[in-house]
Design a protein around this motif. Structure first.
Motif, PDB file in Angstrom:
ATOM      1  N   LEU B 262      36.619  22.962 -17.603  1.00  0.00           N
ATOM      2  CA  LEU B 262      35.203  22.579 -17.718  1.00  0.00           C
ATOM      3  C   LEU B 262      34.670  22.858 -19.124  1.00  0.00           C
ATOM      4  N   GLN B 263      34.976  24.027 -19.628  1.00  0.00           N
ATOM      5  CA  GLN B 263      34.506  24.403 -20.964  1.00  0.00           C
ATOM      6  C   GLN B 263      35.099  23.483 -22.020  1.00  0.00           C
ATOM      7  N   GLY B 264      36.378  23.132 -21.824  1.00  0.00           N
ATOM      8  CA  GLY B 264      37.048  22.255 -22.780  1.00  0.00           C
ATOM      9  C   GLY B 264      36.457  20.859 -22.787  1.00  0.00           C
ATOM     10  N   GLN B 265      36.059  20.381 -21.623  1.00  0.00           N
ATOM     11  CA  GLN B 265      35.478  19.037 -21.517  1.00  0.00           C
ATOM     12  C   GLN B 265      34.031  19.003 -21.995  1.00  0.00           C
ATOM     13  N   GLY B 266      33.371  20.153 -21.898  1.00  0.00           N
ATOM     14  CA  GLY B 266      31.944  20.209 -22.232  1.00  0.00           C
ATOM     15  C   GLY B 266      31.119  19.977 -20.982  1.00  0.00           C
ATOM     16  N   PRO B 267      30.614  21.040 -20.373  1.00  0.00           N
ATOM     17  CA  PRO B 267      29.863  20.896 -19.120  1.00  0.00           C
ATOM     18  C   PRO B 267      28.686  19.928 -19.237  1.00  0.00           C
ATOM     19  N   GLU B 268      28.004  19.946 -20.375  1.00  0.00           N
ATOM     20  CA  GLU B 268      26.828  19.075 -20.525  1.00  0.00           C
ATOM     21  C   GLU B 268      27.236  17.603 -20.422  1.00  0.00           C
ATOM     22  N   ARG B 269      28.377  17.277 -21.022  1.00  0.00           N
ATOM     23  CA  ARG B 269      28.842  15.889 -20.978  1.00  0.00           C
ATOM     24  C   ARG B 269      29.186  15.492 -19.537  1.00  0.00           C
ATOM     25  N   LEU B 270      29.826  16.402 -18.813  1.00  0.00           N
ATOM     26  CA  LEU B 270      30.190  16.109 -17.417  1.00  0.00           C
ATOM     27  C   LEU B 270      28.944  15.998 -16.540  1.00  0.00           C
ATOM     28  N   TRP B 271      27.967  16.877 -16.789  1.00  0.00           N
ATOM     29  CA  TRP B 271      26.720  16.811 -16.009  1.00  0.00           C
ATOM     30  C   TRP B 271      26.063  15.449 -16.218  1.00  0.00           C
ATOM     31  N   ALA B 272      26.012  15.008 -17.464  1.00  0.00           N
ATOM     32  CA  ALA B 272      25.360  13.734 -17.780  1.00  0.00           C
ATOM     33  C   ALA B 272      26.094  12.576 -17.102  1.00  0.00           C
ATOM     34  N   GLN B 273      27.423  12.652 -17.115  1.00  0.00           N
ATOM     35  CA  GLN B 273      28.255  11.620 -16.490  1.00  0.00           C
ATOM     36  C   GLN B 273      27.986  11.554 -14.982  1.00  0.00           C
ATOM     37  N   THR B 274      27.938  12.721 -14.362  1.00  0.00           N
ATOM     38  CA  THR B 274      27.712  12.796 -12.916  1.00  0.00           C
ATOM     39  C   THR B 274      26.317  12.284 -12.571  1.00  0.00           C
ATOM     40  N   GLN B 275      25.345  12.671 -13.376  1.00  0.00           N
ATOM     41  CA  GLN B 275      23.965  12.229 -13.128  1.00  0.00           C
ATOM     42  C   GLN B 275      23.842  10.723 -13.239  1.00  0.00           C
ATOM     43  N   GLU B 276      24.585  10.139 -14.160  1.00  0.00           N
ATOM     44  CA  GLU B 276      24.545   8.683 -14.341  1.00  0.00           C
ATOM     45  C   GLU B 276      25.044   7.973 -13.088  1.00  0.00           C
ATOM     46  N   ARG B 353      25.572  11.932   3.980  1.00  0.00           N
ATOM     47  CA  ARG B 353      25.464  12.480   2.618  1.00  0.00           C
ATOM     48  C   ARG B 353      26.573  11.910   1.746  1.00  0.00           C
ATOM     49  N   MET B 354      26.150  11.396   0.603  1.00  0.00           N
ATOM     50  CA  MET B 354      27.115  10.921  -0.395  1.00  0.00           C
ATOM     51  C   MET B 354      26.953  11.823  -1.614  1.00  0.00           C
ATOM     52  N   SER B 355      28.052  12.357  -2.092  1.00  0.00           N
ATOM     53  CA  SER B 355      27.961  13.261  -3.240  1.00  0.00           C
ATOM     54  C   SER B 355      29.014  12.874  -4.274  1.00  0.00           C
ATOM     55  N   VAL B 356      28.541  12.694  -5.485  1.00  0.00           N
ATOM     56  CA  VAL B 356      29.426  12.225  -6.559  1.00  0.00           C
ATOM     57  C   VAL B 356      29.897  13.401  -7.407  1.00  0.00           C
ATOM     58  N   GLY B 357      30.933  13.144  -8.172  1.00  0.00           N
ATOM     59  CA  GLY B 357      31.458  14.148  -9.094  1.00  0.00           C
ATOM     60  C   GLY B 357      31.682  13.520 -10.455  1.00  0.00           C
ATOM     61  N   HIS B 358      32.144  14.330 -11.382  1.00  0.00           N
ATOM     62  CA  HIS B 358      32.321  13.816 -12.746  1.00  0.00           C
ATOM     63  C   HIS B 358      33.380  12.723 -12.807  1.00  0.00           C
ATOM     64  N   ALA B 359      34.309  12.721 -11.815  1.00  0.00           N
ATOM     65  CA  ALA B 359      35.393  11.732 -11.841  1.00  0.00           C
ATOM     66  C   ALA B 359      35.022  10.438 -11.119  1.00  0.00           C
ATOM     67  N   THR B 360      33.860  10.427 -10.464  1.00  0.00           N
ATOM     68  CA  THR B 360      33.429   9.216  -9.757  1.00  0.00           C
ATOM     69  C   THR B 360      33.180   8.106 -10.776  1.00  0.00           C
ATOM     70  N   THR B 361      33.707   6.914 -10.482  1.00  0.00           N
ATOM     71  CA  THR B 361      33.586   5.821 -11.452  1.00  0.00           C
ATOM     72  C   THR B 361      32.431   4.877 -11.106  1.00  0.00           C
ATOM     73  N   PHE B 362      32.055   4.082 -12.087  1.00  0.00           N
ATOM     74  CA  PHE B 362      31.020   3.053 -11.905  1.00  0.00           C
ATOM     75  C   PHE B 362      31.443   2.115 -10.777  1.00  0.00           C
ATOM     76  N   GLN B 363      32.716   1.706 -10.796  1.00  0.00           N
ATOM     77  CA  GLN B 363      33.201   0.734  -9.806  1.00  0.00           C
ATOM     78  C   GLN B 363      33.170   1.323  -8.401  1.00  0.00           C
ATOM     79  N   GLU B 364      33.506   2.595  -8.287  1.00  0.00           N
ATOM     80  CA  GLU B 364      33.487   3.232  -6.962  1.00  0.00           C
ATOM     81  C   GLU B 364      32.069   3.234  -6.382  1.00  0.00           C
ATOM     82  N   VAL B 365      31.110   3.537  -7.225  1.00  0.00           N
ATOM     83  CA  VAL B 365      29.723   3.543  -6.747  1.00  0.00           C
ATOM     84  C   VAL B 365      29.284   2.117  -6.414  1.00  0.00           C
ATOM     85  N   ALA B 366      29.664   1.172  -7.258  1.00  0.00           N
ATOM     86  CA  ALA B 366      29.301  -0.231  -7.009  1.00  0.00           C
ATOM     87  C   ALA B 366      29.900  -0.706  -5.685  1.00  0.00           C
TER      88      ALA B 366
END
Lengths: 78, 379
Positions: B262-276, B353-366
């Motif tokens: 997580l630290q290596g990836q940058g938590p802020e970047r992952l949070w932003a990705q998940t929020q998107e 309940r649907m819950s996404v993670g940082h690895a969830t893709t645009f296509q999966e949500v679509a």
């Protein structure tokens, strides 16, 4: 019977303090290692940092700088 | 499969997690003796405590980080260890049963329990909390983010209230740890309870209890400590004092690898990705006729969960069809949060309940949105 020599022993109240001591002493290039606490000492966490007597001042200075509080600092024949 | 159940447990884990766990099988029993393998186990635990202390800015550092079997264990330890008959404790209707059930049990033993309500959007009544928290209150126990709605609790506000009255703040970070900024120091948290296997991406079976120096907890478990064996009482110094028995070293090592990732990836970047992805899911689902989404969505500063129902479908049936016919893994029911569901009006059937993670893709949500849209037409 193995000949005993006088050694410095530092004991700690928790294993985290002992681990921190080991990490910081080794990072600073100071001698010593963790050993099981000898029965003669009543110590908190079961581990003691054993080092040569002449490293006492340097080790205590390092501990003070790091905010590490020893439970006991003793000299003992080991 | 489209995995939308990250709030239950995250997957996939970074490959480093499994590798670290396998390697840890070669470690000795941390805190039992001072031979090489035992010290190696202890060093691993120490290193991970340091990582946790840094990640969550734990006051007092690594020595205040206790490993538990999970968030439920941590919360039980915190609450049972803190509260005695005659004490007053305040919690909220947004809580998971891992908070509510220990408190109900303590109530039976003479602890006075006050539950602050939530409204139909799942928002905690801060006015009511302000009214019921008094200097005689021992602790406020609240979630950082609802596991049903994703609504975030204003912990800074709760912390100020607690400090005004000299009350301890115990926080359940089950849905926020690893997903949202969470700092014990900055947020004035006294006790923080976390699972290792959700947003932190570690394995199941490891959790965290972080305790501010000066807060004393009676141990929930006593027994083997590796030291003071002739004493009738368990040692008290943290963290050992709350870690009776052999530690879950593979779990600890796995959690350490996850935190490093997580630290290596940058938590802020992952949070932003998940929020998107969460925003995409929300926008897509709310446009479908017949879909009801629960919670206060006036902000996207929230845990990445979304609870919904579809008109004409029972939650369990919808979840089953989503998985069987579309391969979308979701979680139906009450999500162990009965008071929240009562407030939302979803009753015992609950919601999906649907819950996404940082690895969830645009296509999966679509694809998920398209699946729900198709089922809405059937309904």
């Amino acid at each position: 019977m193995r000949e005993k020599t006088l050694q410095l022993l530092i004991t700690f109240s928790s294993t985290v303090q002992a681990m921190s001591m080991e990490a910081q002493a080794h990072a600073a290039g100071l001698p010593g290692r963790l050993i099981p606490v000898p029965t003669a000492i009543t110590a908190g966490c079961g581990l003691a940092y054993k080092a040569p007597l002449d490293s006492r001042a340097q080790l205590l200075e390092l501990m003070a700088e790091a905010g590490l509080e020893p439970e006991q600092v003793v000299e003992m024949l080991l | 499969m489209i995995y939308l159940d990250h709030a239950a447990t995250s997957m996939p884990k970074p490959p480093e997690v499994g590798q670290a766990m396998v390697e840890a099988l070669g470690l000795g029993n941390a805190g039992r003796g001072a031979h090489g393998p035992a010290l190696a186990g202890l060093r691993t635990a120490y290193q991970v405590r340091c990582q946790v202390a840094e990640f969550f800015q734990v006051p007092g550092g690594a020595g205040q980080v206790v490993f538990t079997a999970g968030a439920t264990h941590a919360l039980n330890q915190a609450l049972v260890g803190l509260l005695s008959p005659g004490d007053h404790v305040v919690t909220t209707a947004a809580e998971h049963n891992s908070v509510l059930r220990p408190l109900y049990q303590l109530e039976q033993q003479g602890v006075e329990l006050t539950i602050v309500p939530v409204d139909q959007l799942g928002r905690i009544s801060y006015e009511e909390m302000e009214r019921v928290v008094t200097p005689r209150t021992k602790a406020v126990v609240c979630t950082h983010a609802s596991n049903v709605t994703g609504n975030v609790t204003d912990l800074s506000w709760v912390s100020r209230l607690c400090q005004q009255h000299g009350v301890l703040l115990v926080v359940d970070g089950a849905q926020s740890g690893g997903h949202l900024p969470l700092s014990m120091e900055n947020m004035g948290i006294d006790v923080l309870c976390l699972p290792g296997h959700k947003g932190l991406l570690g394995p199941q079976g490891i959790g965290l209890l972080c305790v501010r120096p000066g807060v004393t907890l009676r141990p929930l478990l006593v027994g083997g400590s590796g030291i003071q064996s002739f004493s009738h009482t368990h040692p008290t110094a943290l963290p050992d004092g709350l870690e009776a028995g052999t530690r879950n070293t593979p779990g600890i090592a796995g959690l350490g690898a996850a935190l490093a990732w997580l630290q290596g990836q940058g938590p802020e970047r992952l949070w932003a990705q998940t929020q998107e992805r969460l925003r995409q899911l929300y926008e897509g689902l709310r446009a479908i006729p017949g879909v009801t989404i629960y919670g206060d969505w006036s902000t996207f500063h929230r845990a990445p969960v979304l609870a919904m129902n579809l008109e004409g479908w029972e939650a369990a049936q919808l979840s089953d069809v989503l998985y069987e016919e579309y391969g979308v893994a979701t979680r139906p029911g009450a999500h162990c949060a009965p008071l929240m569901h009562l407030a939302l009006g979803t009753g015992e059937a609950g919601a999906v309940r649907m819950s996404v993670g940082h690895a969830t893709t645009f296509q999966e949500v679509a694809d998920t949105i398209a699946a729900v849209a198709q089922l809405a037409q059937e309904g």
